[in-house]
Design a protein around this motif. Structure first.
Motif, short mmCIF file in Angstrom:
data_model
loop_
_atom_site.label_atom_id
_atom_site.label_comp_id
_atom_site.label_asym_id
_atom_site.label_seq_id
_atom_site.Cartn_x
_atom_site.Cartn_y
_atom_site.Cartn_z
N ALA A 31 0.81 -1.22 0.00
CA ALA A 31 0.00 0.00 0.00
C ALA A 31 0.84 1.27 0.00
N ARG A 32 2.00 1.22 0.58
CA ARG A 32 2.80 2.45 0.69
C ARG A 32 3.80 2.64 -0.44
N ALA A 33 4.46 1.56 -0.84
CA ALA A 33 5.58 1.74 -1.77
C ALA A 33 5.65 0.70 -2.89
N GLY A 34 4.55 0.05 -3.20
CA GLY A 34 4.58 -0.94 -4.27
C GLY A 34 4.68 -0.29 -5.64
N ALA A 35 5.43 -0.92 -6.52
CA ALA A 35 5.52 -0.46 -7.92
C ALA A 35 4.20 -0.77 -8.61
N VAL A 36 3.95 -0.10 -9.75
CA VAL A 36 2.67 -0.25 -10.44
C VAL A 36 2.90 -0.58 -11.91
N LEU A 37 2.09 -1.51 -12.42
CA LEU A 37 1.97 -1.77 -13.86
C LEU A 37 0.56 -1.36 -14.25
N VAL A 38 0.43 -0.69 -15.39
CA VAL A 38 -0.88 -0.28 -15.90
C VAL A 38 -1.05 -0.90 -17.28
N LYS A 39 -2.11 -1.69 -17.43
CA LYS A 39 -2.43 -2.28 -18.72
C LYS A 39 -3.63 -1.53 -19.29
N ALA A 40 -3.43 -0.90 -20.44
CA ALA A 40 -4.50 -0.15 -21.10
C ALA A 40 -5.00 -0.97 -22.28
N SER A 71 2.03 -8.76 -27.90
CA SER A 71 0.61 -9.12 -27.87
C SER A 71 0.11 -9.04 -26.43
N GLU A 72 -1.21 -9.07 -26.29
CA GLU A 72 -1.77 -9.01 -24.95
C GLU A 72 -1.30 -10.19 -24.09
N GLY A 73 -1.21 -11.37 -24.68
CA GLY A 73 -0.72 -12.54 -23.93
C GLY A 73 0.70 -12.37 -23.45
N GLU A 74 1.54 -11.78 -24.29
CA GLU A 74 2.93 -11.52 -23.89
C GLU A 74 2.99 -10.48 -22.77
N LEU A 75 2.11 -9.49 -22.84
CA LEU A 75 2.07 -8.47 -21.78
C LEU A 75 1.62 -9.09 -20.46
N ASP A 76 0.62 -9.98 -20.52
CA ASP A 76 0.16 -10.67 -19.31
C ASP A 76 1.26 -11.54 -18.72
N ALA A 77 2.02 -12.22 -19.58
CA ALA A 77 3.13 -13.06 -19.11
C ALA A 77 4.21 -12.20 -18.45
N TYR A 78 4.49 -11.04 -19.04
CA TYR A 78 5.47 -10.11 -18.45
C TYR A 78 5.00 -9.67 -17.06
N ALA A 79 3.72 -9.30 -16.95
CA ALA A 79 3.17 -8.87 -15.66
C ALA A 79 3.26 -9.99 -14.62
N ALA A 80 2.99 -11.22 -15.03
CA ALA A 80 3.08 -12.36 -14.11
C ALA A 80 4.51 -12.57 -13.64
N ARG A 81 5.47 -12.44 -14.57
CA ARG A 81 6.89 -12.58 -14.18
C ARG A 81 7.29 -11.49 -13.19
N GLN A 82 6.82 -10.29 -13.43
CA GLN A 82 7.15 -9.19 -12.53
C GLN A 82 6.55 -9.43 -11.14
N ALA A 83 5.34 -9.98 -11.09
CA ALA A 83 4.69 -10.27 -9.80
C ALA A 83 5.43 -11.39 -9.07
N ASP A 84 5.96 -12.36 -9.80
CA ASP A 84 6.75 -13.42 -9.17
C ASP A 84 8.03 -12.85 -8.57
N TYR A 85 8.61 -11.88 -9.28
CA TYR A 85 9.86 -11.26 -8.85
C TYR A 85 9.63 -10.26 -7.71
N ASP A 86 8.54 -9.50 -7.78
CA ASP A 86 8.25 -8.45 -6.81
C ASP A 86 6.84 -8.64 -6.26
N PRO A 87 6.70 -9.26 -5.08
CA PRO A 87 5.36 -9.52 -4.53
C PRO A 87 4.62 -8.24 -4.12
N ASP A 88 5.29 -7.09 -4.09
CA ASP A 88 4.66 -5.83 -3.70
C ASP A 88 4.07 -5.06 -4.88
N ILE A 89 4.15 -5.62 -6.09
CA ILE A 89 3.72 -4.89 -7.29
C ILE A 89 2.20 -4.87 -7.43
#
Length: 110
Positions: A31-40, A71-89
């Motif tokens: 809540a205080r310092a998590g990084a953010v990904l925005v998918k539009a 592609s959208e699938g590749e973007l979702d996979a990237y977001a999942a990898r980032q979440a595995d790496y950074d649980p605060d995202i």
């Protein structure tokens, strides 16, 4: 000084909703310092773009597109990898007829 992530995300969602878009938190991070990904997501063209938060040299938020031609699938996979790496995202998804991201900070390449 940056504002807390949960406050910033709430403001982003409010901006999108006031403009007629749909915006939801898909993944809630620190809540205080998590990084953010925005998918539009462009609902007319059925395309998506992903924006990743980084901090500029001046200490302000700057947004980059880590995979601008993916592609959208590749973007979702990237977001999942980032979440595995950074649980605060955080992951926010915005659906809009023109694919607007509603970011008010600098977006690299825009």
């Amino acid at each position: 000084m940056l504002i807390a992530t949960d406050v910033w995300v709430s403001a982003l969602i409010r901006r999108a909703q006031m403009a007629g878009a749909s915006a939801v938190v898909v993944r809630k991070g620190d809540a205080r310092a998590g990084a953010v990904l925005v998918k539009a997501y462009n609902t007319v063209e059925r395309t998506a773009r992903l924006y990743a938060e980084t901090i500029g040299l001046d200490g302000d938020r700057v947004w980059i597109q880590p995979h601008p031609d993916a592609s959208e699938g590749e973007l979702d996979a990237y977001a999942a990898r980032q979440a595995d790496y950074d649980p605060d995202i955080w992951l926010v998804e915005i659906e809009d007829r023109t694919g607007r991201h509603f970011l008010v900070e600098d977006v690299a390449g825009a």
